[in-house]
Scaffold this active site. Structure first.
Site, PDB file in Angstrom:
ATOM      1  N   PRO A 103       0.822  -1.225   0.000  1.00  0.00           N
ATOM      2  CA  PRO A 103       0.000   0.000   0.000  1.00  0.00           C
ATOM      3  C   PRO A 103       0.848   1.264   0.000  1.00  0.00           C
ATOM      4  CG  PRO A 103      -0.253  -1.225   2.070  1.00  0.00           C
ATOM      5  CD  PRO A 103       0.609  -2.060   1.181  1.00  0.00           C
ATOM      6  N   GLU A 130       1.371  -7.889   8.325  1.00  0.00           N
ATOM      7  CA  GLU A 130       1.705  -6.456   8.261  1.00  0.00           C
ATOM      8  C   GLU A 130       2.762  -6.170   7.190  1.00  0.00           C
ATOM      9  OE1 GLU A 130      -0.091  -4.157  10.059  1.00  0.00           O
ATOM     10  OE2 GLU A 130      -1.234  -5.969  10.490  1.00  0.00           O
ATOM     11  N   ARG A 172      -1.700  -8.532 -21.383  1.00  0.00           N
ATOM     12  CA  ARG A 172      -2.444  -8.122 -22.575  1.00  0.00           C
ATOM     13  C   ARG A 172      -1.678  -7.120 -23.415  1.00  0.00           C
ATOM     14  NH1 ARG A 172      -5.249  -3.937 -22.454  1.00  0.00           N
ATOM     15  NH2 ARG A 172      -7.096  -4.676 -23.528  1.00  0.00           N
ATOM     16  N   ASP A 187      -7.999   0.656 -26.110  1.00  0.00           N
ATOM     17  CA  ASP A 187      -8.790   0.568 -24.886  1.00  0.00           C
ATOM     18  C   ASP A 187      -8.623   1.788 -23.988  1.00  0.00           C
ATOM     19  OD1 ASP A 187     -10.088  -1.749 -25.345  1.00  0.00           O
ATOM     20  OD2 ASP A 187      -8.859  -2.979 -24.015  1.00  0.00           O
TER      21      ASP A 187
HETATM   22  C1  JD8 Z   1       0.488  -6.144   0.098  1.00  0.00           C
HETATM   23  C2  JD8 Z   1       0.156  -7.238   3.509  1.00  0.00           C
HETATM   24  C3  JD8 Z   1      -1.827  -6.011   4.363  1.00  0.00           C
HETATM   25  C4  JD8 Z   1      -0.423  -3.959   4.681  1.00  0.00           C
HETATM   26  C5  JD8 Z   1      -1.647  -3.577   7.229  1.00  0.00           C
HETATM   27  C6  JD8 Z   1      -3.363  -5.117   6.595  1.00  0.00           C
HETATM   28  C7  JD8 Z   1      -1.311  -3.326  -2.936  1.00  0.00           C
HETATM   29  N1  JD8 Z   1      -3.456  -1.224  -2.918  1.00  0.00           N
HETATM   30  C8  JD8 Z   1      -3.153  -2.048  -1.881  1.00  0.00           C
HETATM   31  N2  JD8 Z   1      -3.751  -2.035  -0.711  1.00  0.00           N
HETATM   32  N3  JD8 Z   1      -3.226  -2.936   0.095  1.00  0.00           N
HETATM   33  C9  JD8 Z   1      -2.227  -3.590  -0.548  1.00  0.00           C
HETATM   34  C10 JD8 Z   1      -1.412  -4.622   0.088  1.00  0.00           C
HETATM   35  C11 JD8 Z   1      -1.695  -4.967   1.418  1.00  0.00           C
HETATM   36  C12 JD8 Z   1      -0.867  -5.882   2.069  1.00  0.00           C
HETATM   37  C13 JD8 Z   1       0.222  -6.470   1.422  1.00  0.00           C
HETATM   38  C14 JD8 Z   1      -0.334  -5.232  -0.568  1.00  0.00           C
HETATM   39  C15 JD8 Z   1       0.859  -7.322   2.347  1.00  0.00           C
HETATM   40  N4  JD8 Z   1      -0.872  -6.364   3.350  1.00  0.00           N
HETATM   41  C16 JD8 Z   1      -1.259  -5.001   5.340  1.00  0.00           C
HETATM   42  C17 JD8 Z   1       0.203  -3.002   5.683  1.00  0.00           C
HETATM   43  C18 JD8 Z   1      -0.781  -2.480   6.696  1.00  0.00           C
HETATM   44  N5  JD8 Z   1      -2.274  -4.331   6.157  1.00  0.00           N
HETATM   45  C19 JD8 Z   1      -2.165  -3.031  -1.834  1.00  0.00           C
HETATM   46  N6  JD8 Z   1      -0.632  -3.587  -3.812  1.00  0.00           N
END
Ligand code: JD8
Length: 245
Positions: A103, A130, A172, A187
């Site tokens: 994220p 996490e 794609r 697209d």
């Molecule tokens: C990888 C663990 C969850 C992340 C606590 C619960 C992408 N756009 C996006 N949103 N979330 C992710 C994503 C979430 C992930 C992981 C990607 C690995 N989590 C954790 C830290 C805070 N949560 C993502 N691409």
């Protein structure tokens, strides 16, 4: 694929993917539809690895409590280090580009998809809990290009779904993966063309439940159809996505 001649005739993949995850079944959709067909045709190679094969304890532990305290668990670095070393040995001069869904990564887009589609080898590291011990990124970056990439500003539970999204968007773009070579370019969101939303699409029957297909589309006048679609694209974009104009 047991026929040795068929194997010899198989083209080299345009793109090789290695995905490391604790939920390999989550990636099963890669074998369906357009991406699955690209794999069957040998244009794409997709290898899904279970991170737990690189654990060394009886419980196959991949997570531990966070230093400094706080909620949840963090993925231990050792299985990730072994996974990287086995899938892409440090002594190998050819290294993949490593994509880590996160994220806090750079936002995924058509531009990023095109950049990744130009690579011969991509490795995806799917975190859970996490996330992955931060030293794993630094270790990988000493050897390969590493991108932390985010799908958008909402919270997922792990990287697997993000990998499915990214691989579909990347695959794609590979030459010959889509039946129609033109449709990838035209697209929505390819940012190469004009960055507008598509005009609405219709098929037979011309009348359905009292609703007509716009007459211009039945006219056979291709110049007028193109103008109508351009105007619809403009109108819809202004209404739904004014940020694109
Ligand atoms: C990888 C663990 C969850 C992340 C606590 C619960 C992408 N756009 C996006 N949103 N979330 C992710 C994503 C979430 C992930 C992981 C990607 C690995 N989590 C954790 C830290 C805070 N949560 C993502 N691409």
């Amino acid at each position: 694929m047991s026929d040795p001649d068929a194997e010899a005739m198989r083209p080299h993949p345009q793109l090789t993917l290695d995905v490391i995850t604790i939920f390999p079944d989550y990636l099963a959709p890669l074998h369906e539809s357009l991406v699955g067909k690209a794999i069957e045709r040998g244009q794409l190679a997709a290898r899904i690895h279970d991170l737990r094969q690189w654990t060394d304890d009886i419980h196959h532990s991949v997570d531990d409590t966070p230093y400094g305290g706080g909620p949840g668990m963090v993925m231990k670095p050792e299985p990730w280090g072994r996974a990287l070393d086995e899938v892409a040995p440090a002594t190998n001069p050819t290294q993949p580009r490593l994509v880590i869904p996160s994220p806090s990564g750079r936002r995924f887009s058509a531009t990023v998809a095109a950049e990744l589609a130009a690579e011969p080898w991509l490795m995806f590291a799917c975190g859970r809990y996490e996330g992955i011990d931060a030293r794993v990124v630094d270790y990988a970056a000493s050897r390969m290009t590493v991108d932390e990439v985010s799908l958008g500003d909402y919270v997922l539970c792990g990287g697997e779904v993000a990998v499915l999204v990214m691989v579909e968007a990347i695959a794609r773009l590979l030459p010959g993966v889509l039946g129609n070579v033109l449709s990838a370019r035209e697209d929505s969101f390819t940012d190469s063309v004009d960055g507008l939303l598509e005009a609405p699409a219709y098929t037979k029957p011309a009348t359905w439940r009292g609703m007509e297909v716009p007459a211009v589309l039945l006219s056979g006048n291709h110049g007028e159809i193109a103008r109508w679609r351009a105007a619809e694209s403009q109108r819809r974009t202004a209404q739904r996505r004014p940020d694109l104009l």
